[in-house]
Design a protein around this motif. Structure first.
Motif, PDB file in Angstrom:
ATOM      1  N   LEU A  15       4.044   8.769   9.966  1.00 21.67           N
ATOM      2  CA  LEU A  15       2.715   8.798  10.585  1.00 21.67           C
ATOM      3  C   LEU A  15       1.753   7.852   9.876  1.00 21.67           C
ATOM      4  O   LEU A  15       0.963   7.146  10.521  1.00 21.67           O
ATOM      5  N   ALA A  16       1.828   7.829   8.553  1.00 14.37           N
ATOM      6  CA  ALA A  16       0.945   6.931   7.802  1.00 14.37           C
ATOM      7  C   ALA A  16       1.246   5.471   8.123  1.00 14.37           C
ATOM      8  O   ALA A  16       0.336   4.631   8.170  1.00 14.37           O
ATOM      9  N   ALA A  17       2.522   5.164   8.354  1.00 13.69           N
ATOM     10  CA  ALA A  17       2.898   3.786   8.704  1.00 13.69           C
ATOM     11  C   ALA A  17       2.279   3.357  10.021  1.00 13.69           C
ATOM     12  O   ALA A  17       2.119   2.150  10.277  1.00 13.69           O
ATOM     13  N   GLN A  18       1.926   4.328  10.860  1.00 10.64           N
ATOM     14  CA  GLN A  18       1.261   4.032  12.134  1.00 10.64           C
ATOM     15  C   GLN A  18      -0.258   4.021  12.012  1.00 10.64           C
ATOM     16  O   GLN A  18      -0.955   3.867  13.014  1.00 10.64           O
ATOM     17  N   GLY A  19      -0.754   4.229  10.790  1.00 15.16           N
ATOM     18  CA  GLY A  19      -2.193   4.182  10.566  1.00 15.16           C
ATOM     19  C   GLY A  19      -2.884   5.530  10.567  1.00 15.16           C
ATOM     20  O   GLY A  19      -4.117   5.588  10.573  1.00 15.16           O
ATOM     21  N   CYS A  20      -2.108   6.611  10.540  1.00 13.41           N
ATOM     22  CA  CYS A  20      -2.710   7.951  10.510  1.00 13.41           C
ATOM     23  C   CYS A  20      -3.136   8.318   9.095  1.00 13.41           C
ATOM     24  O   CYS A  20      -2.429   8.029   8.123  1.00 13.41           O
ATOM     25  N   HIS A  21      -4.271   8.976   8.986  1.00  9.10           N
ATOM     26  CA  HIS A  21      -4.637   9.630   7.741  1.00  9.10           C
ATOM     27  C   HIS A  21      -3.873  10.951   7.697  1.00  9.10           C
ATOM     28  O   HIS A  21      -3.702  11.597   8.735  1.00  9.10           O
ATOM     29  N   VAL A  22      -3.427  11.352   6.507  1.00  6.78           N
ATOM     30  CA  VAL A  22      -2.503  12.482   6.430  1.00  6.78           C
ATOM     31  C   VAL A  22      -2.980  13.565   5.469  1.00  6.78           C
ATOM     32  O   VAL A  22      -3.315  13.283   4.313  1.00  6.78           O
ATOM     33  N   ALA A  23      -2.992  14.793   5.972  1.00  8.30           N
ATOM     34  CA  ALA A  23      -3.235  15.975   5.148  1.00  8.30           C
ATOM     35  C   ALA A  23      -1.884  16.591   4.822  1.00  8.30           C
ATOM     36  O   ALA A  23      -1.196  17.089   5.720  1.00  8.30           O
ATOM     37  N   VAL A  24      -1.488  16.527   3.577  1.00  9.95           N
ATOM     38  CA  VAL A  24      -0.202  17.053   3.125  1.00  9.95           C
ATOM     39  C   VAL A  24      -0.403  18.512   2.723  1.00  9.95           C
ATOM     40  O   VAL A  24      -1.023  18.806   1.708  1.00  9.95           O
ATOM     41  N   VAL A  25       0.105  19.419   3.531  1.00 10.52           N
ATOM     42  CA  VAL A  25      -0.105  20.849   3.288  1.00 10.52           C
ATOM     43  C   VAL A  25       1.103  21.420   2.559  1.00 10.52           C
ATOM     44  O   VAL A  25       2.242  21.207   2.967  1.00 10.52           O
ATOM     45  N   TYR A  26       0.834  22.146   1.490  1.00 10.13           N
ATOM     46  CA  TYR A  26       1.901  22.731   0.688  1.00 10.13           C
ATOM     47  C   TYR A  26       1.582  24.193   0.406  1.00 10.13           C
ATOM     48  O   TYR A  26       0.424  24.628   0.491  1.00 10.13           O
ATOM     49  N   ALA A  27       2.616  24.959   0.042  1.00 10.86           N
ATOM     50  CA  ALA A  27       2.418  26.371  -0.280  1.00 10.86           C
ATOM     51  C   ALA A  27       2.308  26.590  -1.784  1.00 10.86           C
ATOM     52  O   ALA A  27       1.426  27.309  -2.247  1.00 10.86           O
ATOM     53  N   GLN A  28       3.200  25.945  -2.547  1.00 13.64           N
ATOM     54  CA  GLN A  28       3.231  26.186  -3.994  1.00 13.64           C
ATOM     55  C   GLN A  28       3.332  24.918  -4.827  1.00 13.64           C
ATOM     56  O   GLN A  28       2.753  24.851  -5.916  1.00 13.64           O
ATOM     57  N   SER A  29       4.045  23.924  -4.358  1.00  9.95           N
ATOM     58  CA  SER A  29       4.355  22.743  -5.171  1.00  9.95           C
ATOM     59  C   SER A  29       3.220  21.727  -5.141  1.00  9.95           C
ATOM     60  O   SER A  29       3.302  20.674  -4.491  1.00  9.95           O
ATOM     61  N   LYS A  30       2.148  22.030  -5.868  1.00 10.08           N
ATOM     62  CA  LYS A  30       0.971  21.165  -5.874  1.00 10.08           C
ATOM     63  C   LYS A  30       1.293  19.771  -6.403  1.00 10.08           C
ATOM     64  O   LYS A  30       0.907  18.765  -5.801  1.00 10.08           O
ATOM     65  N   ALA A  31       1.996  19.705  -7.532  1.00 10.36           N
ATOM     66  CA  ALA A  31       2.308  18.408  -8.137  1.00 10.36           C
ATOM     67  C   ALA A  31       3.136  17.542  -7.191  1.00 10.36           C
ATOM     68  O   ALA A  31       2.895  16.330  -7.072  1.00 10.36           O
ATOM     69  N   GLN A  32       4.093  18.155  -6.517  1.00  8.47           N
ATOM     70  CA  GLN A  32       4.924  17.406  -5.575  1.00  8.47           C
ATOM     71  C   GLN A  32       4.098  16.898  -4.410  1.00  8.47           C
ATOM     72  O   GLN A  32       4.249  15.752  -3.975  1.00  8.47           O
ATOM     73  N   ALA A  33       3.208  17.737  -3.887  1.00 10.02           N
ATOM     74  CA  ALA A  33       2.356  17.324  -2.770  1.00 10.02           C
ATOM     75  C   ALA A  33       1.432  16.186  -3.183  1.00 10.02           C
ATOM     76  O   ALA A  33       1.223  15.228  -2.423  1.00 10.02           O
TER      77      ALA A  33
END
Length: 249
Positions: free
Chosen positions: A25-43
């Motif tokens: 999606l980002a490659a198409q120019g979308c801004h992205v909200a990366v939603v995570y449950a526990q893995s903050k560092a990974q997100a």
């Protein structure tokens, strides 16, 4: 729908498939909200990597089974980016429980799997769909599984949750039309994901060999299909299977 400049929420965006979807999606120019449950560092690592696409990105913590947290996450995304155009329901949970092991399919595991895999997408769709309806357009893509099309998968609860997600896709397509289009991708065996890591080794091998192509499904193929479903203007309520030729529906 033109994707450049749109804002996408990807639940489970720090997972194996979720990361591929975020980048597609980002490659198409979308801004992205990366939603995570526990893995903050990974997100946050995913957010950093998305910077190469020269788009906005941020990580948001959210338990998708909590109505209050889901609403707060949607509100925070709109506050951060000014709008919300795309929702990808990729967050999921599975545990390997043989179908014949009904004692092992405890009430607690049933509830956890159904809550995360089915109730969660319902809550996020309601919250994000309301924003999209007001804006006059939006796209929602659910990530189901071929387990939702037949009695297969890591457990009965998982199969039922994914079957429910496919039907939720159809019902929400009706509920949110015509402004919001809702579709679904049903992957087969994927390698390099947490869900696959929870499968029994023999189930992974069977899934690979049973397909016509003899290989696992490709995560980038799935991510590309998600992008296509976000672009479409006339497709809604549909489920596309990507499983290297094992399931036909």
């Amino acid at each position: 729908m033109e994707l450049k400049g749109k804002v996408a929420v990807v639940t489970g965006g720090n997972g194996g498939l979720g990361q591929r979807i975020c980048h597609a999606l980002a490659a198409q120019g979308c801004h992205v909200a990366v939603v995570y449950a526990q893995s903050k560092a990974q997100a946050e690592g995913v957010v950093k990597d998305l910077g190469k696409h020269q788009v906005g990105a941020a990580a948001f913590a959210c338990d998708v089974t909590s109505r209050d947290q889901v609403q707060a996450m949607v509100d925070d995304v709109v506050k951060r980016f000014g709008r919300l155009d795309i929702l990808i329901n990729d967050a999921a949970y599975n545990k390997s429980i043989r179908f014949q092991d009904l004692d092992g399919l405890t009430y607690e595991e049933w509830i956890k799997i159904i809550d995360i895999n089915l109730t969660g997408p319902m809550l996020t769709t309601k919250a994000a769909g309301a924003v999209m309806k007001k804006q006059g357009s939006g796209r929602i893509v659910n990530i189901s599984s071929v387990a939702g099309l037949g009695p297969t998968g890591s457990s009965i609860a998982y199969a039922v949750s994914k079957a429910g997600l496919i039907h939720l896709t159809k019902c929400m397509a009706v509920a949110l039309a015509p402004e919001v289009l809702v579709n679904c991708v049903a992957p087969g065996l994927l390698e390099g994901t947490r869900a696959t890591a929870n499968l029994r080794p023999e189930a992974v091998e069977t899934g690979r060999k049973a397909s016509l192509l003899g290989v696992a499904a490709d995560k980038d193929d799935c991510a590309d299909q998600v992008v296509t479903m976000c672009r479409t203007n006339t497709m809604t309520g549909q489920t596309i299977v990507i499983d290297s030729g094992r399931t036909f529906h």
